[in-house]
Motif scaffolding. Structure first.
Motif, PDB file in Angstrom:
ATOM      1  N   GLY A  61      -6.162  34.887 -10.329  1.00  0.00           N
ATOM      2  CA  GLY A  61      -5.260  35.396  -9.363  1.00  0.00           C
ATOM      3  C   GLY A  61      -5.397  36.664  -8.753  1.00  0.00           C
ATOM      4  N   SER A  62      -6.330  37.451  -8.756  1.00  0.00           N
ATOM      5  CA  SER A  62      -6.636  38.499  -8.069  1.00  0.00           C
ATOM      6  C   SER A  62      -6.665  38.415  -6.424  1.00  0.00           C
ATOM      7  N   VAL A  63      -6.133  39.294  -5.738  1.00  0.00           N
ATOM      8  CA  VAL A  63      -6.062  39.052  -4.281  1.00  0.00           C
ATOM      9  C   VAL A  63      -7.555  39.517  -3.762  1.00  0.00           C
ATOM     10  N   VAL A  64      -8.192  38.556  -3.369  1.00  0.00           N
ATOM     11  CA  VAL A  64      -9.487  38.738  -2.443  1.00  0.00           C
ATOM     12  C   VAL A  64      -9.446  38.871  -1.090  1.00  0.00           C
ATOM     13  N   ALA A  65      -8.811  38.263  -0.255  1.00  0.00           N
ATOM     14  CA  ALA A  65      -8.727  38.573   1.033  1.00  0.00           C
ATOM     15  C   ALA A  65      -7.371  38.121   1.677  1.00  0.00           C
ATOM     16  N   SER A  66      -7.023  38.552   2.697  1.00  0.00           N
ATOM     17  CA  SER A  66      -5.829  38.038   3.530  1.00  0.00           C
ATOM     18  C   SER A  66      -6.189  38.131   5.149  1.00  0.00           C
ATOM     19  N   LEU A  67      -5.352  37.187   5.782  1.00  0.00           N
ATOM     20  CA  LEU A  67      -5.806  36.829   7.274  1.00  0.00           C
ATOM     21  C   LEU A  67      -4.339  36.786   7.702  1.00  0.00           C
ATOM     22  N   ARG A  68      -4.258  37.563   9.170  1.00  0.00           N
ATOM     23  CA  ARG A  68      -3.028  37.437   9.701  1.00  0.00           C
ATOM     24  C   ARG A  68      -3.422  37.545  11.245  1.00  0.00           C
ATOM     25  N   ARG A  69      -2.447  37.005  12.088  1.00  0.00           N
ATOM     26  CA  ARG A  69      -2.678  37.165  13.539  1.00  0.00           C
ATOM     27  C   ARG A  69      -2.064  38.070  14.079  1.00  0.00           C
ATOM     28  N   ASP A  70      -2.359  38.977  14.941  1.00  0.00           N
ATOM     29  CA  ASP A  70      -1.667  39.865  15.457  1.00  0.00           C
ATOM     30  C   ASP A  70      -2.111  40.046  17.104  1.00  0.00           C
ATOM     31  N   GLY A  71      -1.326  39.633  17.961  1.00  0.00           N
ATOM     32  CA  GLY A  71      -1.429  39.331  19.277  1.00  0.00           C
ATOM     33  C   GLY A  71      -2.785  38.598  19.635  1.00  0.00           C
TER      34      GLY A  71
END
Length: 102
Positions: A9-19
């Protein structure tokens, strides 16, 4: 923010759109790639930058993800230089935009 988790359950990566950017955070490693791929594909239209400033490190699977996303955007600018990226780019003969260097 969409989050992909790794083992235990450890956070590995994240992704978001910004413009016009896809903004990545965490560690772009094999455990995260499939989830990030599913998240990134529907967001690619109009992306001109892959922002890696918040990425701690990249492995070969993460590099493959980034290179394919860059290619599908028509050559998005890559911003940031996380651990592992320069060495992997050299090993796979990729340029700063993650395209094959002839």
């Amino acid at each position: 923010m969409a989050v992909t988790t790794g083992q235990a359950g450890s956070v590995v990566a994240s992704l978001r759109r910004d413009g016009e950017a896809l903004v990545f955070n965490g560690v772009l490693a094999r455990d995260a790639v499939a989830g990030l791929w599913r998240q990134a594909l529907p967001q690619l239209a109009g992306v001109h930058r892959l922002d890696l400033a918040g990425v701690r490190s990249v492995d070969s699977a993460g590099l493959a993800l980034l290179a394919e996303l860059a290619a599908r955007t028509g050559g998005a600018t890559v911003v940031g230089l996380p651990e592992g990226l320069p060495e992997l780019r050299d090993a796979y003969r990729l340029d700063d935009a993650l395209a094959f260097a002839r």
